[in-house]
Design a protein around this motif. Structure first.
Motif, PDB file in Angstrom:
ATOM      1  N   THR A 164       0.862  -1.183   0.000  1.00  0.00           N
ATOM      2  CA  THR A 164       0.000   0.000   0.000  1.00  0.00           C
ATOM      3  C   THR A 164       0.897   1.231   0.000  1.00  0.00           C
ATOM      4  OG1 THR A 164      -1.747  -1.163   1.209  1.00  0.00           O
ATOM      5  CG2 THR A 164      -1.820   1.240   1.195  1.00  0.00           C
ATOM      6  N   LEU A 165       0.733   2.053  -1.032  1.00  0.00           N
ATOM      7  CA  LEU A 165       1.534   3.262  -1.170  1.00  0.00           C
ATOM      8  C   LEU A 165       0.612   4.480  -1.068  1.00  0.00           C
ATOM      9  CD1 LEU A 165       3.746   2.183  -4.211  1.00  0.00           C
ATOM     10  CD2 LEU A 165       4.187   1.850  -1.777  1.00  0.00           C
ATOM     11  N   ILE A 175       7.408   6.998  -5.765  1.00  0.00           N
ATOM     12  CA  ILE A 175       6.324   6.840  -4.796  1.00  0.00           C
ATOM     13  C   ILE A 175       6.530   5.622  -3.906  1.00  0.00           C
ATOM     14  CG2 ILE A 175       4.682   8.017  -6.300  1.00  0.00           C
ATOM     15  CD1 ILE A 175       3.564   5.313  -7.099  1.00  0.00           C
ATOM     16  N   GLY A 176       7.458   4.769  -4.207  1.00  0.00           N
ATOM     17  CA  GLY A 176       7.687   3.587  -3.369  1.00  0.00           C
ATOM     18  C   GLY A 176       8.419   2.521  -4.159  1.00  0.00           C
ATOM     19  N   SER A 177       8.600   1.384  -3.530  1.00  0.00           N
ATOM     20  CA  SER A 177       9.342   0.290  -4.151  1.00  0.00           C
ATOM     21  C   SER A 177       8.706  -1.035  -3.777  1.00  0.00           C
ATOM     22  CB  SER A 177      10.813   0.284  -3.706  1.00  0.00           C
ATOM     23  OG  SER A 177      11.449   1.489  -4.036  1.00  0.00           O
ATOM     24  N   VAL A 178       8.872  -2.001  -4.657  1.00  0.00           N
ATOM     25  CA  VAL A 178       8.553  -3.392  -4.364  1.00  0.00           C
ATOM     26  C   VAL A 178       9.862  -4.179  -4.416  1.00  0.00           C
ATOM     27  CG1 VAL A 178       6.193  -3.255  -5.209  1.00  0.00           C
ATOM     28  CG2 VAL A 178       8.019  -3.893  -6.782  1.00  0.00           C
ATOM     29  N   GLN A 205      -9.380   8.377  -6.370  1.00  0.00           N
ATOM     30  CA  GLN A 205      -8.946   8.297  -4.971  1.00  0.00           C
ATOM     31  C   GLN A 205      -7.940   7.170  -4.739  1.00  0.00           C
ATOM     32  OE1 GLN A 205     -12.367   8.512  -5.625  1.00  0.00           O
ATOM     33  NE2 GLN A 205     -12.417  10.732  -5.239  1.00  0.00           N
ATOM     34  N   ALA A 206      -8.069   6.097  -5.475  1.00  0.00           N
ATOM     35  CA  ALA A 206      -7.170   4.947  -5.285  1.00  0.00           C
ATOM     36  C   ALA A 206      -7.254   4.070  -6.525  1.00  0.00           C
ATOM     37  CB  ALA A 206      -7.546   4.154  -4.038  1.00  0.00           C
ATOM     38  N   ARG A 235      -1.438  -1.277  -4.134  1.00  0.00           N
ATOM     39  CA  ARG A 235      -2.560  -0.329  -4.043  1.00  0.00           C
ATOM     40  C   ARG A 235      -1.995   1.051  -3.755  1.00  0.00           C
ATOM     41  NH1 ARG A 235      -7.999   0.091  -3.121  1.00  0.00           N
ATOM     42  NH2 ARG A 235      -8.670   1.871  -1.835  1.00  0.00           N
ATOM     43  N   VAL A 236      -2.334   1.979  -4.623  1.00  0.00           N
ATOM     44  CA  VAL A 236      -1.896   3.368  -4.471  1.00  0.00           C
ATOM     45  C   VAL A 236      -3.075   4.163  -3.939  1.00  0.00           C
ATOM     46  CG1 VAL A 236      -1.006   5.412  -5.617  1.00  0.00           C
ATOM     47  CG2 VAL A 236      -0.214   3.152  -6.317  1.00  0.00           C
TER      48      VAL A 236
END
Length: 798
Positions: free
Chosen positions: A459-460, A472-475, A527-528, A550-551
């Motif tokens: 979840t980002l 925005i993030g990493s996996v 929103q997501a 999930r962003v």
């Protein structure tokens, strides 16, 4: 595809290998094949061609890795894989290899790999006449008394010939003379014993010494010979020969007995006296090995050890000992020496086949083929072979002390990539001796592990209005394999919802799994959203896994409040009518507004910024209701203009304003609406009921007056329609994106309004005239409202 085909081909080869291993073991028990070669042949000499016996062609011989193995570490034969010829590695000396043993046979095995197969064979070494007979004593002395009668035989030393068979010692000759002749006698063990037989009595006074030549001949072509000088000394009369206490002595000697230790003690006696009674002990018919190993004390008869014994070389010795007195008479005995074996030789291990690396996931694979040997005898030569118990391998015995190490289960490189196998060979002697051999086996990797994400779902959080290409993030995923099988590539997978423009929203770095937003996102529009990412390794075949991302778009305060009522669209303003008889807290109107943001950014508050007459009206801060703050009087102006500010709770706060027009009218009597928070207490319902009953009782008397008053009010209201502006209602639906997302919107369910449609107009217009269902304030609350001056002056209601 090539790796898969290679693996399948390896599995098939392994199955064929196991089949031929069993077949080779079965065939290994059959009778060995026999070959022969003459000794002293040069290195590289041809022995035989094995193609027919092995049943193979020339090209098949090399393909199966054929080679010759034998006991011990020295290989005297080798196999030419190009021709199938069995050749000598060195000159073979039959006498050195086998000594007097005939036939001289060297066993060996032909080992075929891929699959494993053994062929038993024997090489017989043919003797050639390369040694001449040799007398150990170049001069043989015989002492013969002159009293000895003719026909008496005297045993003399025999010659030694290292050759065997026809090439060995065959006959003796003696130089011509008139005193003795040669007599040959065969012993029980096949040795030709020469004897001199006296032809006539000797006369010491006539001839005290006789010199003869003894010749030994073998049967080779051409024959070889050796000579010794026989010297006969004629002695005076001696009528008693020495006699041994026992004719056979048997002793046992440990092979580690020190040099100089006593082996046995022999004893003989002679009844004569003087020089004829003095006895001396000597070896008779002693070989070179006996003379090097033992020594006898000529005076005492003590048999001593002169060199170390070795059971593995010679197990027993037979010693002939003569006791000779001073007159030349002799007696003999036999000493049989048994060498007792000690466990002084550790087992030997010879590796024939060794594989240092195998791929994982394979079962019953041959790792090594080896043989063990121990030159000791009995329990000292019996061996036990073992490997560690905790390893996934087992030891399989074969023939002739050959063993095979195989895997008993599929290996897993991820659990263990290297094995150290220790082969321990222990004999059963006392003390037990052992030999250890270490094997290092490497397990090569197979792509059998799919990548695994550190989380099944990520979840980002991303705040809207972000910069494009924002990280925005990493996996992250890991792969338990190694090398290329563990190198991962990340990718975005097609979304389940085809309407989601995933390719324009995010991107992923294929090498490290970093996620980037490609464009600015709008919370009010999206929103997501969810999508799947994949991690694929570079093995063959490639394996992959998925994870859900999930962003969640976080709201920013980027939307100002929007006023739904009253409308501010440039049309005629909506005028609210308020009777002058309205009580404080009378509901004049309600400002309805929404905010497209969410959460705290959508919490709205209302504030009265400007009014024609301050203190006359107030706005509730939380629901936008505009109410009268005090009683109206005739001195109050008829028209009022109110400016209401609607502000959200974001950072920074955004706001909107709306203008309300209020018209005070005379004679418009209407019950007022109470404050929203004024709830009727059940305990106060009784006084209210009394008031209602009194009102109903007076209705009948005032009915006519009420009807006339109602008609007058209606006529008066129609006359004012010309100058009172109506409320414009927009055509069509309100904007669909303007909704109350916070649950605290300003539309209250506590009020319903009566709508008055103006006839004759081109558009439908409405006006909030009055509440249909009035609420009543409790008497205490009404008084509190009147007594609170802050209600008139404040722009918010608590």
């Amino acid at each position: 595809m090539e790796a898969r085909e290679g693996k399948e081909r390896f599995l098939k080869q392994r199955q064929v290998l196991i089949f031929f291993v069993l077949l080779g073991i079965a065939q290994a028990g059959s009778a060995p094949r026999h070959y022969s070669v003459a000794e002293e042949m040069e290195s590289g000499s041809f022995v035989a061609n094995l193609l027919k016996d092995l049943g193979l062609e020339v090209d098949g011989l090399a393909a199966r890795g054929a080679r010759v193995v034998s006991k011990g570490k020295k290989t005297r034969l080798h196999l030419d894989r190009q021709t199938g010829d069995l050749l000598l590695n060195e000159k073979l000396d039959r006498e050195e290899l086998c000594g007097p043993t005939e036939p001289c046979v060297l066993p060996f095995q032909v080992l075929l790999e891929n699959p494993l197969q053994f062929f038993q064979a024997e090489l017989r070494i043919r003797d050639i006449n390369d040694h001449s007979p040799v007398f150990l004593d170049k001069e043989i002395i015989l002492k013969i008394s002159e009293i000895i009668t003719p026909g008496t035989a005297f045993l003399i030393e025999c010659a030694q010939d290292l050759d065997v068979g026809i090439n060995g010692l065959q006959s003796y000759t003696i130089s011509p003379n008139s005193h003795v002749h040669l007599k040959l006698q065969n012993s029980s063990d096949g040795i030709i014993l020469p004897q001199l037989v006296l032809d006539k009595a000797l006369d010491r006074e006539e001839q005290s010494e006789i010199m003869l030549t003894l010749t030994a001949l073998d049967g080779g072509t051409p024959p070889r010979s050796g000579t010794a000088l026989v010297r006969i000394e004629v002695l005076d009369i001696n009528d008693n020969a020495p006699e041994f206490a026992k004719l056979l002595y048997e002793v046992q000697v440990l092979e580690n007995s020190p040099i100089g230790s006593q082996v046995a003690m022999v004893s003989a006696r002679d009844l004569d006296i003087g020089a004829y009674g003095e006895i001396s002990y000597v070896f008779s018919q002693a070989s070179e090995d006996i003379r090097k190993t033992f020594r006898i004390n000529a005076k005492s008869g003590e048999l001593l050890l002169t060199q170390k014994l070795d059971f593995e070389s010679i197990q027993s010795y037979t010693l002939n000992i003569q006791a000779i007195d001073g007159g030349g008479l002799s007696g003999s005995c036999v000493v049989l020496v048994h060498v007792i074996d000690l466990n002084d030789n550790p087992p030997e291990l010879t590796m024939s086949t060794l594989i240092n690396e195998i791929p994982e996931n394979l079962q019953e694979t041959v790792i090594a083929v080896f043989s063990v040997s121990d030159p000791d005898s009995g329990d000292n030569g019996r061996m036990v072979c073992s490997i560690q118990d905790h390893l996934p391998f087992f030891l399989k015995p074969s023939v002739e002390n050959f063993y095979t190490i195989m895997t008993n289960t599929a290996l897993d490189r991820e659990m263990r990539s290297e094995y150290n196998i220790t082969i321990t060979v222990t004999d059963l002697g006392t003390p037990r001796l052992k030999t250890q051999h270490n094997i290092t086996l490497l397990v090569s990797d197979v792509n059998d592990n799919a990548p695994a994400f550190t989380q099944t779902a990520y979840t980002l959080f991303l705040r809207e209005n972000n910069n494009p290409a924002l990280h925005i993030g990493s996996v992250s995923a890991t792969d338990r394999d190694a090398g290329a099988n563990a190198q991962l590539t990340y990718s975005l997978l097609p979304p389940h919802d085809p309407r989601l423009p995933l390719a324009s929203l995010v991107s992923i770095n294929a090498d490290n799994g970093h996620l980037f937003a490609l464009r600015a996102l709008d919370f009010e529009a999206l929103q997501a959203f969810e999508f799947r990412v994949g991690a694929t390794d570079r093995g063959s075949p490639a394996l992959s896994s998925q994870a859900l991302v999930r962003v969640q778009v976080l709201d920013a305060n980027d939307n100002a409040p929007f006023v739904l009522y009253p409308l501010q669209n440039g049309s005629a303003p909506c005028t609210e009518l308020v009777p002058r008889a309205a009580e404080p807290g009378y509901l004049v109107s309600k400002v309805v507004a929404v905010d497209a943001d969410s959460g705290q950014n959508a919490w709205l508050s209302f504030q009265l910024l400007k009014a024609t007459e301050p203190g006359l009206f107030g706005v509730w801060a939380h629901n936008g209701e505009v109410r009268t703050a005090r009683l109206l009087s005739e001195r109050d102006a008829a028209k009022h203009r109110l400016l209401v500010l609607v502000k959200d709770n974001g950072e920074p706060a955004l706001s909107a304003s709306v203008t309300l027009h209020v018209l005070l009218v005379d004679g418009f009597s209407q019950p007022y609406l109470p404050l929203p928070e004024a709830a009727a207490d059940p305990a106060q319902a009784h006084p209210l009921t009394v008031y209602l009953v009194i009102a109903l009782a007076s209705v009948s008397s005032l009915f006519l007056f009420s009807v006339l008053a109602f008609i007058a009010v209606r006529l008066c209201r129609r006359s004012r329609a010309a100058w009172v502006g109506g409320c414009s209602v927009p055509e069509g639906h309100l904007p669909g994106h303007l909704v109350d997302v916070s649950g605290t919107g300003t539309l209250s369910q506590s009020y319903q309004y009566e709508v008055c449609l103006r006839g004759g107009s081109g558009t439908s217009e409405f006006k909030f005239l009055k509440p249909i269902l009035p609420n009543f304030l409790a008497p205490g609350e009404e008084r509190a409202s009147e007594a609170n001056p802050s209600f008139r002056n404040s722009s918010e209601f608590s």
